[in-house]
Design a protein around this motif. Structure first.
Motif, PDB file in Angstrom:
ATOM      1  N   ASP A 294       0.839  -1.199   0.000  1.00 13.52           N
ATOM      2  CA  ASP A 294       0.000   0.000   0.000  1.00 13.52           C
ATOM      3  C   ASP A 294       0.874   1.249   0.000  1.00 13.52           C
ATOM      4  OD1 ASP A 294      -2.842   0.824   0.158  1.00 13.52           O
ATOM      5  OD2 ASP A 294      -2.181   1.823   1.998  1.00 13.52           O
ATOM      6  N   ARG A 295       1.953   1.239   0.775  1.00 15.73           N
ATOM      7  CA  ARG A 295       2.855   2.385   0.852  1.00 15.73           C
ATOM      8  C   ARG A 295       3.554   2.620  -0.485  1.00 15.73           C
ATOM      9  NH1 ARG A 295       6.323   0.567   4.454  1.00 15.73           N
ATOM     10  NH2 ARG A 295       4.914   1.008   6.181  1.00 15.73           N
ATOM     11  N   LEU A 296       3.816   1.533  -1.219  1.00 18.26           N
ATOM     12  CA  LEU A 296       4.476   1.648  -2.521  1.00 18.26           C
ATOM     13  C   LEU A 296       3.504   1.969  -3.649  1.00 18.26           C
ATOM     14  CD1 LEU A 296       6.968  -1.358  -2.220  1.00 18.26           C
ATOM     15  CD2 LEU A 296       7.495   1.072  -2.009  1.00 18.26           C
ATOM     16  N   GLY A 297       2.218   2.141  -3.319  1.00 22.52           N
ATOM     17  CA  GLY A 297       1.233   2.521  -4.323  1.00 22.52           C
ATOM     18  C   GLY A 297       0.530   1.364  -4.999  1.00 22.52           C
ATOM     19  N   ASP A 298       0.780   0.140  -4.557  1.00 23.61           N
ATOM     20  CA  ASP A 298       0.139  -1.031  -5.160  1.00 23.61           C
ATOM     21  C   ASP A 298      -1.136  -1.358  -4.374  1.00 23.61           C
ATOM     22  OD1 ASP A 298      -0.553  -3.349  -6.423  1.00 23.61           O
ATOM     23  OD2 ASP A 298       1.175  -4.517  -5.754  1.00 23.61           O
ATOM     24  N   ALA A 299      -2.206  -0.583  -4.628  1.00 22.57           N
ATOM     25  CA  ALA A 299      -3.449  -0.752  -3.865  1.00 22.57           C
ATOM     26  C   ALA A 299      -4.057  -2.130  -4.105  1.00 22.57           C
ATOM     27  CB  ALA A 299      -4.441   0.336  -4.246  1.00 22.57           C
ATOM     28  N   ALA A 300      -4.087  -2.566  -5.363  1.00 22.16           N
ATOM     29  CA  ALA A 300      -4.684  -3.865  -5.665  1.00 22.16           C
ATOM     30  C   ALA A 300      -3.895  -4.993  -5.002  1.00 22.16           C
ATOM     31  CB  ALA A 300      -4.739  -4.074  -7.182  1.00 22.16           C
ATOM     32  N   GLY A 301      -2.572  -4.867  -5.026  1.00 16.11           N
ATOM     33  CA  GLY A 301      -1.743  -5.892  -4.400  1.00 16.11           C
ATOM     34  C   GLY A 301      -1.931  -5.951  -2.902  1.00 16.11           C
ATOM     35  N   SER A 302      -2.071  -4.789  -2.271  1.00 16.89           N
ATOM     36  CA  SER A 302      -2.247  -4.781  -0.814  1.00 16.89           C
ATOM     37  C   SER A 302      -3.582  -5.413  -0.435  1.00 16.89           C
ATOM     38  CB  SER A 302      -2.168  -3.349  -0.278  1.00 16.89           C
ATOM     39  OG  SER A 302      -3.285  -2.585  -0.681  1.00 16.89           O
ATOM     40  N   GLU A 303      -4.632  -5.151  -1.233  1.00 15.14           N
ATOM     41  CA  GLU A 303      -5.939  -5.744  -0.933  1.00 15.14           C
ATOM     42  C   GLU A 303      -5.931  -7.255  -1.166  1.00 15.14           C
ATOM     43  OE1 GLU A 303      -8.886  -3.519  -3.093  1.00 15.14           O
ATOM     44  OE2 GLU A 303      -8.034  -1.622  -2.402  1.00 15.14           O
ATOM     45  N   GLN A 304      -5.166  -7.690  -2.158  1.00 13.02           N
ATOM     46  CA  GLN A 304      -5.040  -9.136  -2.389  1.00 13.02           C
ATOM     47  C   GLN A 304      -4.426  -9.816  -1.166  1.00 13.02           C
ATOM     48  OE1 GLN A 304      -1.792 -10.226  -4.819  1.00 13.02           O
ATOM     49  NE2 GLN A 304      -2.464 -12.322  -5.209  1.00 13.02           N
ATOM     50  N   VAL A 305      -3.389  -9.226  -0.609  1.00 11.32           N
ATOM     51  CA  VAL A 305      -2.739  -9.795   0.560  1.00 11.32           C
ATOM     52  C   VAL A 305      -3.678  -9.751   1.772  1.00 11.32           C
ATOM     53  CG1 VAL A 305      -0.802  -9.567   2.152  1.00 11.32           C
ATOM     54  CG2 VAL A 305      -0.448  -9.214  -0.291  1.00 11.32           C
TER      55      VAL A 305
END
Length: 866
Positions: free
Chosen positions: A616-627
């Motif tokens: 999320d901090r790196l701007g990967d919103a979709a990736g953070s929600e997947q995790v």
């Protein structure tokens, strides 16, 4: 015209697939339901659910299944979760197919369900609820009164039974639920659970995992538990508070997953636990330590139902006209409303202990001291035989007969009014896992609890410590009892046990012993111990982690990643988090995800949290929600709330709302509260109010959690309101929190009123807090009385307060006596106060010896630790 266009326009060609089954009653039921589903045109689950809700009155539906339940009824290979929901689904499908004989359909499906429910289930997961024996489920039999009576008297419902009934009703309606009854020994927790499950439908089974051990059985088989199973966790600390914290955390994580898997429900987890163990598992972790019970805390918060030690007056009055003479006798003779303890034979148990011959009392007292200082439940014969003589005066010892030991054991083994004696031999079956030739004994729970309270301020005699050193071989037990000696300032006793534990391979004892020697001035001995311990797995992991941090600071990220991986593989929990963060930052997302999942499979879901926040901090919103979804699947949904708060701070209200909702959907009450606040701040007061109603209908524990969140945010009125609602629902902790808020505001009268309410409801911590108020207001006599009462109830901090009060009044002797008593209780502030008092009286040499070497058994300054 094809099936897509015939009949109702609602119908679809795609739908639920038929599950192949072996011939039998269950297949007949499933085939009948599936035929109705096909005849209805394979409607979607949403449409069926909508018809169930919309046609309930018109069709006189007996149940109200939701979407997931309907899916299981039609397409799952197991018995549908309830007869009423199954019939309701069948009737709605028949109506959609245009049939007018819905009453006949209901009768046919109901009969098929009943026949299928009688089909034998997997015997690994217990017995049908109607066939269970309460004594086999560890319900204690009641006292006998000179003639043959049933093991259990008629049951009298109490207030906690009504709370438990709500949980049972929700499970019966198809929702997986957990309830943990929290109360002291012999208060009726297990009996309450037994009575509660009698409300369940006949197809429910009761599974009591205990073979090969309780936590191992749960860890091995929870993933296969079928629906309609009661998971019976009597003495839940044996499952969740294990010597290896990882095992307890795995069990807790599997339970969370089981509760959140609609395809496996409904299940009901019922457990009992003593308050002390509940506090250990659910209390906040120390800021400087790893969270050893994160999974257990998430599992248990909000699941507690308090079982009071004392019956309320109106509950006792119900017994006066009871048909069972034991209940009437308990109403007349039980001390201060302790009905359940009386029925369990406690009066005879305590009387047998207090009136025992000296030799018997010595054996029982040695057993009490061993258990209160940390020895596991099985007490070796050799330990008791060696320790007991030191509890006898010389004249008593010299008068003993040669067969005193055999006579003492015969006395302790004799049953007390139908329950086991105060100390009985543990006789393992030959085929039992872990069976040993070592003869061990078990101390009665209530005698352990009461005896420990009565002897809390007494330091055991020298013979006890010598017996532990010569009779106990388990290094963890040696270290545990050594720690108790150290907490009481007896460094020499502790050093002996730590040294034996080190010889047995316990490396934690090595570091503790090294610290003792260092404090005593033996720098060489301390260094040698630490040097010898570097090669052990735990400390090798620590060395690797420290080296990885140095590499990371120097900018050698590949080297740091390699070392963190090695440390993690050796069990260092924090290294998993750092490894995952570095892998993600160095553009290896697959490696980061694999590492986080590997850590989560070992019960360390914090690595998934770190990965989600990093993405999320790196701007990967979709990736953070997947995790976050992966973490939720493994029982940790709190990450949604963390991500939501981050998005809210950045002004992305829609994303924050979505994430809070996801967390709330997974049962995170903090996320639910955050969502309500977000809606309120953004003008959606109607939706916020509905959410607030959902929050307010929660358990006292949930309300307390939300109140604490509001307090942290400075919303004092909101916190008070939630604390008050929790207090209105019986939460004593809420009363104490309200009192603390009043103290903060300077309203001491209101604070005292709250503390008095808590005291009347049985919470002794209110005594200490109230004493502090009296002390603060200058009422030293009242403060002393309250501190004494608190100390008599086991609050050792009150002893320190009494010492400080005596010191304020210039009475150094009384202050020293109180401080020594606190030390003998195991209060970590006791010895430092003794040292300070020594210095103030001018005995600098004695204070220095205490600081370096601790105390002798009699409380005087020691001269060495060897």
């Amino acid at each position: 015209m094809d099936s897509d266009s015939s009949g109702s326009g609602r119908r679809r060609a795609r739908g639920i697939r038929r599950v192949p089954l072996e011939p039998g009653a269950l297949k007949d039921l499933k085939d009948a339901i599936y035929r109705l589903y096909v005849d209805a045109g394979r409607p979607t689950l949403d449409l069926i659910a909508a018809d169930v809700a919309g046609l309930a009155d018109e069709l006189d539906l007996p149940g109200a299944p939701g979407r997931d339940t309907i899916n299981r009824i039609i397409g799952d290979g197991r018995l549908p979760p309830g007869r009423e929901d199954t019939v309701a689904t069948a009737v709605v499908l028949a109506h959609a197919a245009g049939r007018r004989d819905t009453a006949a359909v209901a009768a046919d499906i109901g009969a098929l369900w009943t026949r299928a429910a009688g089909t034998p289930a997997d015997s690994r997961f217990g017995q049908p609820v109607r066939q269970c024996d309460p004594l086999a489920l560890e319900v204690h039999p009641a006292i006998q009164m000179g003639r043959s009576l049933p093991p259990l008297p008629p049951y009298v419902e109490r207030r906690h039974d009504h709370e438990l009934a709500k949980v049972i009703n929700e499970a019966t309606s198809g929702k997986s639920r957990i309830a943990m009854l929290v109360g002291a020994s012999s208060t009726g927790k297990t009996r309450a659970c037994w009575e509660a499950i009698q409300r369940l439908p006949a197809q429910w089974r009761v599974w009591h995992p205990f073979d090969p051990t309780r936590p191992d059985a749960a860890d091995q088989h929870l993933a296969q538990v079928p629906g309609h199973t009661v998971v019976w966790f009597n003495e839940a600390q044996h499952y969740l508070l294990t010597p290896d914290p990882g095992l307890g955390e795995r069990v807790a994580a599997r339970l969370r997953t089981l509760l959140r898997d609609p395809a496996r429900g409904p299940v009901l987890i019922l457990g009992t636990i003593w308050p002390h163990y509940w506090d250990v598992l659910t209390g906040p972790p120390p800021a400087s330590d790893l969270d050893a019970h994160a999974q257990a805390r998430e599992l248990l918060i909000g699941a507690d139902i308090t079982v009071p030690d004392v019956w309320a007056p109106d509950e006792v009055r119900q017994l006066e006209a009871a048909s069972d003479e034991r209940l009437r006798d308990a109403a007349d003779n039980a001390e201060a409303g302790r009905i359940t303890q009386y029925l369990a034979g406690v009066p005879e148990l305590m009387q047998r202990y207090r009136n025992a011959p000296p030799s018997v009392r010595a054996v029982l007292t040695a057993a009490i001291d061993a258990r209160r200082l940390g020895h596991p439940l099985p007490l070796p014969r050799e330990l008791l035989a060696r320790a007991a003589p030191s509890y006898l005066a010389d004249v008593e010892w010299n008068q003993l007969a040669d067969d005193w030991w055999q006579n003492a054991l015969a006395y302790t083994a004799k049953p007390c009014h139908g329950i086991a004696g105060p100390l009985i031999r543990i006789r393992p079956r030959p085929t039992e896992h872990g069976a040993t030739s070592l003869t061990c004994y078990r101390l009665a729970d209530y005698l352990q609890q009461r005896g420990a309270a009565e002897r809390a301020s007494i330091f055991p005699p020298a013979g006890f410590w010598d017996a532990v050193a010569t009779s106990v071989s388990d290094p963890v037990t040696l270290r545990t009892i050594g720690d108790q000696a150290e907490r009481r300032g007896r460094y020499r006793r502790a050093a002996v046990l730590y040294r034996l534990a080190v010889q047995g391979g316990d490396d934690e004892a090595r570091w503790t012993l090294a610290a003792l020697r260092e404090r005593a001035g033996d720098q060489g001995g301390a260094a040698a111990l630490r040097q010898d311990g570097i090669t052990t797995v735990d400390d090798e992991a620590g060395e690797l982690s420290a080296s990885a941090e140095l590499r990371e600071r120097a900018g050698d990220l590949p080297g740091a990643i390699d070392l963190y991986q090695q440390a993690a593989d050796r069990g260092d929990a924090q290294s998993w988090d750092k490894l995952v963060s570095l892998l993600e930052q160095t553009a290896d997302p697959d490696g980061a995800l694999n590492a986080a999942l590997q850590a989560a499979d070992q019960g360390r879901t914090s690595a998934l949290r770190v990965l989600a926040v990093t993405r999320d901090r790196l701007g990967d919103a979709a990736g953070s929600e997947q995790v976050a979804r992966l973490a939720a699947d493994r029982g940790d949904a709190t990450i949604f709330g963390t991500l939501g708060a981050t998005r809210e701070r950045l002004g992305d209200i829609n994303s924050a709302r979505y994430l809070y909702q996801r967390g709330a959907d997974h049962g995170d009450t903090s996320a639910l509260w955050s969502l309500a606040e977000l809606l309120r701040r953004n003008g959606l007061s109607n939706k916020a109010e509905k959410l607030q109603q959902a929050i307010d209908s929660g358990t006292p524990s949930a309300l307390m959690t939300l109140a604490a969140l509001r307090e942290q945010m400075g919303d004092w009125p909101g916190a008070r309101q939630l604390y008050q609602r929790a207090a209105d629902r019986g939460s004593i902790a809420a009363l104490l929190s309200l009192a603390a808020l009043h103290e903060r505001d300077g309203d001491l009268d209101a604070a005292e009123k709250r503390y008095q309410q808590a005291i009347k409801q049985g919470d002794v911590t209110g005594l200490w807090s109230l004493a502090g108020l009296r002390h603060q207001s200058g009422d030293l006599v009242g403060a002393t009385d309250m501190y004494r009462r608190a100390a008599n109830h086991g609050i050792t901090a009150a002893l320190i307060s009494l010492a400080e009060l005596a010191e304020e009044q210039g009475d150094q002797v009384r202050a020293t006596n109180w401080a020594l008593l606190a030390t003998d209780h195991g209060d970590s502030d006791g010895l430092p106060m003794l040292i300070r008092l020594r210095r103030r009286t001018g005995d600098q040499a004695g204070a220095a010896r205490m600081e370096r070497f601790g105390l002798e058994d009699d409380g005087s300054p020691a001269s060495n630790i060897e």
